[in-house]
Design an enzyme around this catalytic site. Structure first.
Site, PDB file in Angstrom:
ATOM      1  N   TYR A  74      17.965  40.876  42.160  1.00 57.39           N
ATOM      2  CA  TYR A  74      17.260  40.461  40.980  1.00 57.39           C
ATOM      3  C   TYR A  74      17.608  41.139  39.475  1.00 57.39           C
ATOM      4  CZ  TYR A  74      14.032  38.607  44.419  1.00 57.39           C
ATOM      5  OH  TYR A  74      13.352  37.679  45.402  1.00 57.39           O
ATOM      6  N   LYS A 127      21.227  42.940  56.276  1.00 55.24           N
ATOM      7  CA  LYS A 127      22.084  41.947  56.668  1.00 55.24           C
ATOM      8  C   LYS A 127      23.425  42.470  56.934  1.00 55.24           C
ATOM      9  CE  LYS A 127      22.426  37.590  58.117  1.00 55.24           C
ATOM     10  NZ  LYS A 127      21.881  37.252  59.611  1.00 55.24           N
ATOM     11  N   ASP A 182      17.022  38.176  59.375  1.00 55.40           N
ATOM     12  CA  ASP A 182      16.543  36.892  59.932  1.00 55.40           C
ATOM     13  C   ASP A 182      15.495  37.038  61.116  1.00 55.40           C
ATOM     14  OD1 ASP A 182      18.901  37.769  60.689  1.00 55.40           O
ATOM     15  OD2 ASP A 182      19.980  35.993  61.277  1.00 55.40           O
ATOM     16  N   ASP A 206      10.780  40.870  49.187  1.00 56.31           N
ATOM     17  CA  ASP A 206      10.091  39.817  48.312  1.00 56.31           C
ATOM     18  C   ASP A 206       9.543  38.890  49.368  1.00 56.31           C
ATOM     19  OD1 ASP A 206       8.898  38.223  46.515  1.00 56.31           O
ATOM     20  OD2 ASP A 206      10.560  37.973  45.332  1.00 56.31           O
ATOM     21  N   ASP A 246       5.565  38.700  51.764  1.00 54.77           N
ATOM     22  CA  ASP A 246       4.679  37.524  51.689  1.00 54.77           C
ATOM     23  C   ASP A 246       4.621  36.945  53.012  1.00 54.77           C
ATOM     24  OD1 ASP A 246       4.533  37.867  48.943  1.00 54.77           O
ATOM     25  OD2 ASP A 246       5.696  35.864  48.312  1.00 54.77           O
TER      26      ASP A 246
END
Length: 357
Positions: free
Chosen positions: A142, A192, A224, A248, A252
């Site tokens: 970001y 990852k 994942d 992020d 959620d």
């Protein structure tokens, strides 16, 4: 009497409605516990664009920097979707995090027994879930550069850069390890590393910092697999540590274990200065002004502000207990409605919480 300066950022959509509820409850609980709160309400996001043409006015940032804590409701509106990225409401939030040096985002996810039926997962899967997502907030894709869009040879390419430095990883890892040492003693770092160079560095640094916290059990998951495990067996997690992008998404997903994103608070902290406390949910412009919003995540964010930001543990516990009692009594907003419960709007839920407090 001890007093604290609180910068209120109602923002957009349902923000002003849920801020009003939280403020009434904060006034009541602070009076009970013999401290006072001095509010300074400032615009951010779309509300700030309407007033001044920019999503984070310098006056808002200055007010936040001088406060003891910042309480933010929500930002965002489709009215501003056509603006350039740097002028949209969300850019104001990123600027606020960066301007206050808020590198650690904490999102607790704890199942409230009265709401087990609201979750889309089976009760035996979610009963007893009590986890904390620790997300790095000011680095990663970001904020990484270069980024942008270029046109060449008849093609348009857009690009962002995922980048972390060792010191950025070290400081968020120490926060997560410390929190894990105060909770269940288990930390799962999500990356990852089988694909991304930046994740390989992340894993190396987390392993190094683990040596400072021998009492904490460290494990690693690829992002994942972590996403799958959150809905398969969420009780296995105590503290989840991850970077900005993965955090992020995963926070959620974890929020929905409770049945509604409208129930969860969060805190964003830095090395110094005030913390930022806000509900996980968005501005919900489709129900703004209709008295349909669920104010409980905002109330619980206010409780988190009292506990973490102001060290007023008893007052925080009072707010949380009021939420528990109202839910146990069967009162619900529309997002949590179930058979046999009584439906309330945002303002009426605020009055019910105030009566319980």
């Amino acid at each position: 009497m001890t007093s604290y300066r609180i910068t209120l950022l109602p923002g957009d959509g349902i923000g002003p409605e849920i801020t009003a509820v939280a403020r009434h409850l904060l006034d009541a609980v602070s009076a009970r516990h013999s401290f006072s709160l001095i509010y300074d309400e400032q615009p951010i996001g779309g509300a700030a664009i309407d007033r001044s043409g920019e999503p984070l006015p310098e006056s808002t940032l200055a007010a936040c920097r001088s406060a003891d804590a910042v309480l933010l409701a929500a930002i965002g509106s489709p009215r501003f979707d056509a603006l350039p990225r740097e002028q949209r409401p969300e850019t104001g939030l990123l600027g606020l995090r960066s301007g206050l040096g808020l590198f650690a985002n904490l999102r607790p996810v704890k199942i409230i027994p009265a709401l087990i039926g609201a979750s889309t997962l089976r009760p035996e899967v979610i009963t007893g879930v009590d986890l904390l997502v620790v997300r790095e907030l000011t680095g990663g894709i970001y904020f990484g550069t270069p980024k942008g869009r270029v046109e060449a040879e008849g093609r348009v390419r857009a690009f962002n850069t995922m980048v972390y430095a060792d010191d950025e990883i070290d400081r968020i890892a120490r926060v997560a390890f410390q929190l894990a040492s105060e909770r269940g003693g288990r930390l799962c770092s999500v990356d990852k590393a089988n694909v991304l160079d930046v994740s390989q560095l992340w894993r190396d640094r987390v392993e190094l910092i683990a040596g400072e916290f021998p009492q904490v059990e460290l494990s690693h998951l690829y992002v994942d697999n972590a996403a799958m495990q959150l809905v398969r067996a969420p009780r296995q997690f105590d503290v989840l540590l991850t970077g900005n992008l993965f955090g992020d998404i995963l926070s959620d997903e974890a929020a929905m274990l409770t049945g509604s994103i409208g129930m969860l608070p969060s805190a964003s902290l830095g090395s110094a200065g005030p913390g930022l406390f806000e509900p996980v949910h968005g501005s919900a412009p489709d129900i703004a002004g209709a008295d349909l919003a669920n104010p409980m995540a905002m109330v619980l964010s206010a409780a988190m502000m009292l506990r973490v930001g102001l060290k007023q543990e008893a007052a925080a516990s009072d707010l949380e207990a009021a939420v528990d009692r109202v839910l146990t009594a069967g009162y619900r907003t529309g997002d949590l409605m179930a058979e046999g419960c009584s439906r309330l709007g945002c303002a009426a839920m605020g009055e019910k919480l105030l009566a319980e407090l």
